[in-house]
Design a protein around this motif. Sequence first.
Motif, PDB file in Angstrom:
ATOM      1  N   GLU A 117      32.118 100.401 -32.961  1.00 45.62           N
ATOM      2  CA  GLU A 117      30.740 100.474 -32.480  1.00 45.62           C
ATOM      3  C   GLU A 117      29.756 100.867 -33.574  1.00 45.62           C
ATOM      4  O   GLU A 117      28.637 100.349 -33.621  1.00 45.62           O
ATOM      5  N   GLU A 121      26.343  98.870 -34.562  1.00 43.76           N
ATOM      6  CA  GLU A 121      25.034  99.541 -34.640  1.00 43.76           C
ATOM      7  C   GLU A 121      24.363  99.261 -35.981  1.00 43.76           C
ATOM      8  O   GLU A 121      23.165  98.925 -36.029  1.00 43.76           O
ATOM      9  N   LEU A 148      29.140  95.971 -24.514  1.00 41.11           N
ATOM     10  CA  LEU A 148      28.176  97.009 -24.852  1.00 41.11           C
ATOM     11  C   LEU A 148      28.433  98.240 -23.988  1.00 41.11           C
ATOM     12  O   LEU A 148      28.206  98.225 -22.777  1.00 41.11           O
ATOM     13  N   SER A 149      28.891  99.309 -24.594  1.00 39.09           N
ATOM     14  CA  SER A 149      29.168 100.545 -23.859  1.00 39.09           C
ATOM     15  C   SER A 149      27.881 101.332 -23.657  1.00 39.09           C
ATOM     16  O   SER A 149      26.893 101.147 -24.389  1.00 39.09           O
ATOM     17  N   LEU A 152      27.051 103.225 -26.954  1.00 38.82           N
ATOM     18  CA  LEU A 152      26.321 102.477 -27.972  1.00 38.82           C
ATOM     19  C   LEU A 152      24.917 102.140 -27.483  1.00 38.82           C
ATOM     20  O   LEU A 152      23.949 102.200 -28.247  1.00 38.82           O
TER      21      LEU A 152
END
Length: 303
Positions: A117, A121, A148-149, A152
């Motif tokens: 992640e 980013e 997409l968590s 993040l």
Amino acid sequence: MSRIDKFKGVIPAFFACYDESGEVSPERVRAFTQFLIDKGVNGLYVNGSSGECIYMTKEERMLVLENVMAVAKGKITVIAHIAALSTRESVELAKHAEKCGADALAALPPYYFTLPEYAVEQYWKAMFDATDLPFIIYNIPGTTQFTLSMNLFNKMRTYDKVIGVKNSSMPTQDIQKFKSAGGEDFVVFNGPDEQFISGRVIGADAGIGGTYGVMPELFLAANAALENGDIRKARDIQNSINEIIYTMVSCKGNLYSVEKEILRHQGIDIGQARLPLPPFTEEDVPVIDRCAEMIVAAKAKFC
């Protein structure tokens, strides 16, 4: 006026436009841009999946955007999708989009290699750090295999330039989660066309979709019905849209090949889809004809 107001509504994902030899056609790009403007759409999402971006060179993608902007600048909102395999190329596309006058950047996460992640980013951050344009995250796990968590997502929300997310995961719950965390000044786009109304009801501010281009009137009518509080009509239009989509994807040819042939029924020729996307077949022709008829009938009923 909110900073996200110009990103609301119905925003077709722009199709790749080729000439008879399969090269990007500036003339057809301009013609298709005007075609969609004349339909009353709220914006265009350029060089995304429907734009066959992964099969184009950087220079071809720049050529497409330049010719979209030649027609659309100052008339409707234009979001430039700029993700590429390398960060360097994505940054070049970002700077070019700003120079062309695009209203915002968008990018899916890096594809092919599975990255942590923090690397995703940094990939996105490099793009919006290179310009003064706002940035929209593109979450499409079915294609990128990257989800997409919320961890993040919340990190990305700390950057002022990040103003929205295009969510193309199937659970509408994801839209609700992103909208709840993002707040009123953060735009959430519904991605899956089959759940346009469902996504809007649960919190999406707008929609970006790959079938809007062949039936923008239906999505505009569904959106208007929803905003007017006519849920029954919005649902009925969505059901008609879905029947058309189910019929289109029953073809052997790729969806974009099918849609481009449907557009020929509507008097706009933007060429074929680029290989390896399979062209439509002879047995697809009557199905494509039926889809074109279904669109005409639905427009007569609802628009």
